[in-house]
Structures are given as structure tokens and as C-alpha cells.
Design a protein around this motif. Structure first.
Motif, PDB file in Angstrom:
ATOM      1  N   LEU A 191       0.861  -1.180   0.000  1.00 28.66           N
ATOM      2  CA  LEU A 191       0.000   0.000   0.000  1.00 28.66           C
ATOM      3  C   LEU A 191       0.900   1.235   0.000  1.00 28.66           C
ATOM      4  O   LEU A 191       1.942   1.247   0.661  1.00 28.66           O
ATOM      5  CB  LEU A 191      -0.899   0.041   1.238  1.00 28.66           C
ATOM      6  CG  LEU A 191      -1.674  -1.216   1.637  1.00 28.66           C
ATOM      7  CD1 LEU A 191      -2.465  -0.949   2.913  1.00 28.66           C
ATOM      8  CD2 LEU A 191      -2.588  -1.664   0.528  1.00 28.66           C
ATOM      9  N   THR A 209      -2.342  -0.383  -4.213  1.00 28.66           N
ATOM     10  CA  THR A 209      -3.353   0.488  -3.622  1.00 28.66           C
ATOM     11  C   THR A 209      -2.726   1.820  -3.230  1.00 28.66           C
ATOM     12  O   THR A 209      -1.744   1.861  -2.480  1.00 28.66           O
ATOM     13  CB  THR A 209      -3.981  -0.178  -2.387  1.00 28.66           C
ATOM     14  OG1 THR A 209      -4.586  -1.405  -2.770  1.00 28.66           O
ATOM     15  CG2 THR A 209      -5.035   0.731  -1.759  1.00 28.66           C
ATOM     16  N   ARG A 222      -4.938   0.673   8.361  1.00 28.47           N
ATOM     17  CA  ARG A 222      -4.575  -0.295   7.320  1.00 28.47           C
ATOM     18  C   ARG A 222      -3.337  -1.132   7.629  1.00 28.47           C
ATOM     19  O   ARG A 222      -3.077  -2.107   6.925  1.00 28.47           O
ATOM     20  CB  ARG A 222      -4.342   0.454   5.989  1.00 28.47           C
ATOM     21  CG  ARG A 222      -5.521   1.309   5.516  1.00 28.47           C
ATOM     22  CD  ARG A 222      -6.747   0.471   5.200  1.00 28.47           C
ATOM     23  NE  ARG A 222      -6.554  -0.344   4.029  1.00 28.47           N
ATOM     24  CZ  ARG A 222      -6.820   0.057   2.771  1.00 28.47           C
ATOM     25  NH1 ARG A 222      -7.262   1.282   2.551  1.00 28.47           N
ATOM     26  NH2 ARG A 222      -6.637  -0.758   1.753  1.00 28.47           N
TER      27      ARG A 222
END
Length: 316
Positions: A191, A209, A222
Motif C-alpha cells: 500500500l 493500492t 490499514r
């Protein structure tokens, strides 16, 4: 390999939901050299569709041939040895003297009683252990707080499945792009977060992402569990320190920060002044990566992944 196995289980679940009877094969033991490690899996249908890998092709073809000839017992899990002779090694493409012992288990709709919760648990970033009794053919699941290595005895298989390691990179610069490419190749989920939407808009790295937001909020939402890695790469203390303040107080397995020894010293002073406990600061890997004299983005990315690999292997 964990990601590959997750894809195997998801496909096996889909086939069972469709009313099919796929086979689930797991390498439980290797002797000598092996093209795939213990725990590698594949699922397949007798018609030839395959997800996953045991060797890269030849062992899979041999297994399908055995299925077509009715040589594999579908009533209970069965152990099959590949590469037990020089002739088989040559035929199957296994390294000289190498052999594989594979547990083959035919699944059916009833297998969804353990397949569904196993796939769901992986999606929720939890660990579960699949226990297979080779005598009765029963498969049961057990919770696990930590990931454990595969264990195989004469009549029992115990295989742990856990979530993919997630790497949150703070800052969408060139180093993040290089590190993301290497981490993806090594089976990490990546990420990228940045407070600056313009940086995210200019991202030319691999497809990962991208998250615009405050780094502390992103780290907490996250990348806060024990399967998470947080690395700050912006060189901007206003951004990096926010992420570190949050990440160092979570269960994140690894927290690192880019910077020189001098920069690291100044950073730790700021973190202490902001009220972060010494125990939390001691968890910080900074300067991030192994000290190999790295200068370029590729070299720095290699040093970071080398350090993470070293720590994971030393932890067992």
C-alpha cells in the motif's frame, strides 16, 4: 508462496460451490533439492484445470495422468511420492536425487464446512490451522495466534494459513516505486500513502493500492496488526513522524524510517519530545535496511528487503 496458496484455496472453494470435486495437493516433505518448498499447494480438476504449482509443470502432468488412470484413491487423503528413481527424476524434471511427497485430497461440497471459514479467516487477516487425519480422512480447523510451520507425521498433517504480509510505504516517490516492485515480487501486499494527491497522481510504479490521507490515520486503519510493515520514505518529518508515532504503538511487526544516522538521532529526539515511550522508539528500524553502503533507489530497496527477510527468517 502464501499468496499462491490463498489463490489455491479460493479456487477450490469456488469449484466446490459449483458442485465439482476438485483435488487439493500439498507438498508435505521433500528429499534433496526441490523446485517448490514444503507447503506449496495446487488444486485441480480431473479435466485438467489447475491453480497453483508443485513443480512448475511435470509433477502436475504426472498427477493428472494418474487421475485419468484411476490410480489415486478418492475415498481418503493419500500420500504420493514423485521422483523416487533416476528415471522419474529425469521424466519429472526434478533436481538430481530430489523427491517430493504430496498429500492428495479430493474435495466435495461437504468440504465447504472447513474451506469457507478458512478462506474467510485469511481475508480477515487471521491465522487458522488445517489438520488432516490421513486415517479417517477428516479435516478440522483450529485457531492460532501466530503463524506456525507445516508439520507432517505418518498419519497427520498440520498446516497453518495466515494473511499475506502487508507493507505500507509512506510517500509516493521514486524509492517507493522501486521498493514496491521488489516487495511485490517477494509476495508482499503493498500500500502507498501520501498526503499529497499530486504525488499519487504522478505514480508510475506498479499497480498497488494508493491512499491519500494523513499517514497516522492510514497506519492505524490499514497496517496495525502483527502482519504489517510500515516504512516512512518522504524525508519530511512532518509526514514521517506522524506515521511513526502511530505505527510504533501498534502491533505492526516492522516499522522503519529512511534517513542518515544524524537524521535518525534527530528523529528519535523529536519522538521522545512528543511523548512516545522509549520502548516504542526502540522498535524503530532506522536507518532502515542493512548497512551495505546503498546509495541508489534499487540498492536501498535491496537493503530494506534484505533486512526484513533476515528478521523473518531468524524469527522462524
Amino acid at each position: 508462496m502464501q499468496t499462491d496458496n490463498h489463490a489455491v484455496l479460493a479456487q477450490a472453494k469456488k469449484w466446490c460451490l459449483d458442485g465439482l470435486t476438485p483435488w487439493l495437493c500439498t507438498i508435505v516433505k521433500t528429499v534433496g533439492s526441490s523446485p517448490r518448498p514444503i507447503g506449496s499447494m495446487l488444486t485441480c480438476l480431473k479435466s485438467g484445470e489447475i491453480t497453483g504449482s508443485l513443480s512448475g509443470g511435470c509433477v502436475e502432468e504426472d498427477f493428472l495422468e494418474r487421475l485419468s488412470q484411476g490410480e489415486v484413491d478418492s475415498r481418503r487423503p493419500q500420500l504420493i511420492e514423485f521422483g523416487v528413481s533416476p528415471q522419474q527424476n529425469e521424466k519429472l524434471g526434478l533436481p538430481c536425487g530430489g523427491s517430493l511427497i504430496v498429500l492428495a485430497q479430493q474435495l466435495e461440497t461437504a468440504s465447504l464446512t472447513w474451506l469457507l471459514p478458512l478462506v474467510k479467516s485469511i481475508q480477515q487477516r487471521k491465522c487458522l490451522i488445517r489438520n488432516v487425519d490421513l486415517t479417517s480422512g477428516d479435516t478440522v480447523l483450529h485457531d492460532s495466534e501466530h503463524f506456525t510451520q507445516l508439520e507432517f507425521e505418518k498419519d497427520r498433517l498440520s498446516q497453518c494459513f495466515g494473511p499475506q504480509m502487508r507493507m505500507l510505504l509512506v510517500g509516493a516517490g521514486q524509492l517507493s516505486q522501486t521498493l514496491a516492485e521488489l516487495a511485490l515480487a517477494m509476495d508482499y501486499e503493498v500500500l502507498i500513502t501520501d498526503t499529497r494527491q499530486a504525488m499519487l497522481d504522478q505514480w508510475s510504479g506498479p499497480a498497488v493500492t494508493l491512499i491519500q490521507g494523513m499517514p497516522d490515520d492510514v497506519a492505524l486503519s490499514r497496517a496495525a496488526d502483527r502482519f504489517s510493515i510500515v516504512i516512512t520514505l518522504t524525508h519530511d518529518p512532518r509526514i514521517d513522524d506522524m506515521a511513526l508515532m502511530a505505527a510504533l504503538e501498534t502491533d505492526a511487526w516492522y516499522v522503519g524510517a529512511l534517513g542518515s544516522l544524524r537524521t535518525t538521532g534527530e528523529r528519535k529526539k523529536r519522538l521522545r519530545a512528543l511523548g512516545l515511550a522509549s520502548e516504542a522508539i526502540d522498535r524503530l528500524h532506522a536507518p532502515v535496511g542493512l548497512a551495505i553502503g546503498s546509495k541508489t533507489p534499487v540498492e536501498i530497496a535491496v537493503s530494506i528487503m534484505a533486512q526484513i527477510t533476515q528478521l523473518r527468517r531468524s524469527a522462524g
